[in-house]
Write an enzyme that holds these catalytic residues in place. Structure first.
Site, short mmCIF file in Angstrom:
data_model
loop_
_atom_site.label_atom_id
_atom_site.label_comp_id
_atom_site.label_asym_id
_atom_site.label_seq_id
_atom_site.Cartn_x
_atom_site.Cartn_y
_atom_site.Cartn_z
N ASP A 130 0.83 -1.21 0.00
CA ASP A 130 0.00 0.00 0.00
C ASP A 130 0.86 1.26 0.00
O ASP A 130 2.03 1.24 0.39
CB ASP A 130 -0.98 0.01 1.18
CG ASP A 130 -0.32 -0.06 2.56
OD1 ASP A 130 0.70 -0.77 2.70
OD2 ASP A 130 -0.81 0.61 3.49
N GLU B 233 -0.11 -1.29 5.68
CA GLU B 233 1.03 -0.92 6.53
C GLU B 233 0.94 0.53 6.92
O GLU B 233 1.18 0.91 8.06
CB GLU B 233 2.35 -1.19 5.80
CG GLU B 233 3.59 -1.07 6.68
CD GLU B 233 4.16 0.34 6.79
OE1 GLU B 233 5.05 0.55 7.63
OE2 GLU B 233 3.73 1.26 6.07
ZN LIG Z 1 6.81 2.26 4.06
#
Ligand SMILES: [Zn+2]
Length: 382
Positions: free
Chosen positions: A73, A134
């Protein structure tokens, strides 16, 4: 930089995998790409099955080998002034521009592009761990790691390719973030003493957090290996009140602790709750017993504190030619692998300076350094 590398970076940048959106197109692409290499692929999904982690093993199916880990992401581009399409790779003046070039699709792309040269010769497994979510608090990778534990996959080390300019990073701070909701009692502001002002109660709690932040700045504990050498405490969002002539009955605020590995973060939250319970709530409840504070945890990233003596650290130092070890203030997924018993280091191309900004880029020289590093690393697995 090989044509395979640049082609793969271009391909991955082209998937607009902003954290709030699906990453499944990218995951499907990687799964198809790995098919000719006899990869063992495990997917773990989020609750809505809109996003997935991919864990792929190539080479012999046995314990050991290394995990190359990265998140798929990227942060949003909304409101940022880009000179080119953020999801279309542009090469200019020795730099590659695009969202995710530094943070952190180039690392994943370089490793994938190198694979065809090594796949059939591996004597130890190489594992790819690609995660979702993340950027919103290292949320996705937890499911990937739990799945590995269930499947009894036991790699001997993990290299998380967050942008460190190819320097080995062995420690990062932990992070705990919280949302605090304050419930008061509304009234006409002319009758304020008969009401409970939620904005003022929240403000007193925020001010207490600020006092704690000053204390840790002025009295430590310190670790000067970190660029910010002490624990930091910060309130980032506050909402409350509708009009000046109404005593507000609601206020919420979000705050976080970013703490040194040696600090007990639970003691910090206990301290805030202790202050609220003993100093703020009794006065509020004298007026309205239903008023008070509620704190919920938003996210948590454990600290990373890998010993400089660990084998994986020595290997990364040797292959990167960089014998210093760094400590960083931002969180990564490395600590979650570490906690699952997989010794972990952060080392990847590009700079965190370019991350999350408009016109994000990576220097071609960094891509080349990472190609050399990962090439030597894969040499060790054949
Ligand atoms: Zn990163």
């Amino acid at each position: 930089m090989t044509p395979e590398t640049i082609g793969m970076i271009e391909r991955l940048i082209g998937f607009p995998t902003v954290s709030r959106d699906s990453n499944l197109e990218l995951i499907d692409y990687v799964r198809e790409y790995l098919r000719p290499y006899d990869a063992d692929v495990r997917l773990t999904f989020d609750d809505d099955r809109r996003k997935a982690n991919l864990f792929a093993t190539i080479g012999p199916r046995r314990d050991g080998g290394l995990v190359l880990s990265g998140h798929t992401d990227v942060v949003p581009v909304d409101g940022q002034a880009w000179d080119s399409d953020p999801f279309k790779l542009v090469e200019k003046n020795g730099r590659l521009f695009g969202r995710g070039t530094s943070d952190m699709k180039s690392y994943i792309a370089i490793a994938l592009a190198l694979l065809p040269r090594y796949a059939s010769r591996l004597t130890k497994p190489v594992h790819f761990a690609l995660s979702y979510d993340e950027e919103v608090g290292c949320i996705g990778v937890g499911r990937l790691i739990r799945d590995l534990e269930t499947a009894k996959v036991r790699p001997s080390g993990c290299i998380v390719g967050e942008p460190t300019l190819m320097a080995p990073v062995i420690a990062h701070k932990g992070k705990k973030s919280f949302r605090c909701s304050v419930r008061g009692l509304a009234a006409h502001s002319a009758y304020a003493p008969s009401a409970v002002n939620a904005v003022e109660a929240a403000a007193e709690a925020v001010a207490y957090l600020k006092r704690m932040a000053r204390r840790s700045r002025d009295k430590g504990p310190y670790d000067h290996g970190f660029d910010v050498s002490h624990t930091t405490i910060h309130t980032g969002v506050i909402r409350g009140g509708t009009a000046l002539n109404i005593v507000p009955h609601e206020c919420t605020f979000d705050f976080e602790f970013r703490y040194l590995p040696s600090v007990d973060a639970d003691a910090l939250i206990d301290e805030v709750e202790g202050y609220i319970n003993s100093e703020l709530e009794p006065e509020m409840r004298d007026i309205d017993p239903k008023s008070g504070f509620k704190i919920v945890r938003l996210s948590e990233i454990p600290p990373l504190d890998t010993s400089a003596e660990t084998e994986i650290v020595a290997l990364v130092q040797e292959l990167s030619g960089n014998h210093d070890v760094g400590k960083v203030s931002y969180g990564t997924e490395a600590s979650q692998f570490q906690r699952a018993g997989i010794p972990s280091v952060v080392c990847g191309p590009g700079s965190i300076e370019q991350a999350h900004k408009p016109n994000e880029f990576i220097e071609v020289a960094q891509v080349e350094a990472s190609e050399r590093f990962l090439g030597k690393l894969l040499d060790r697995l054949i």
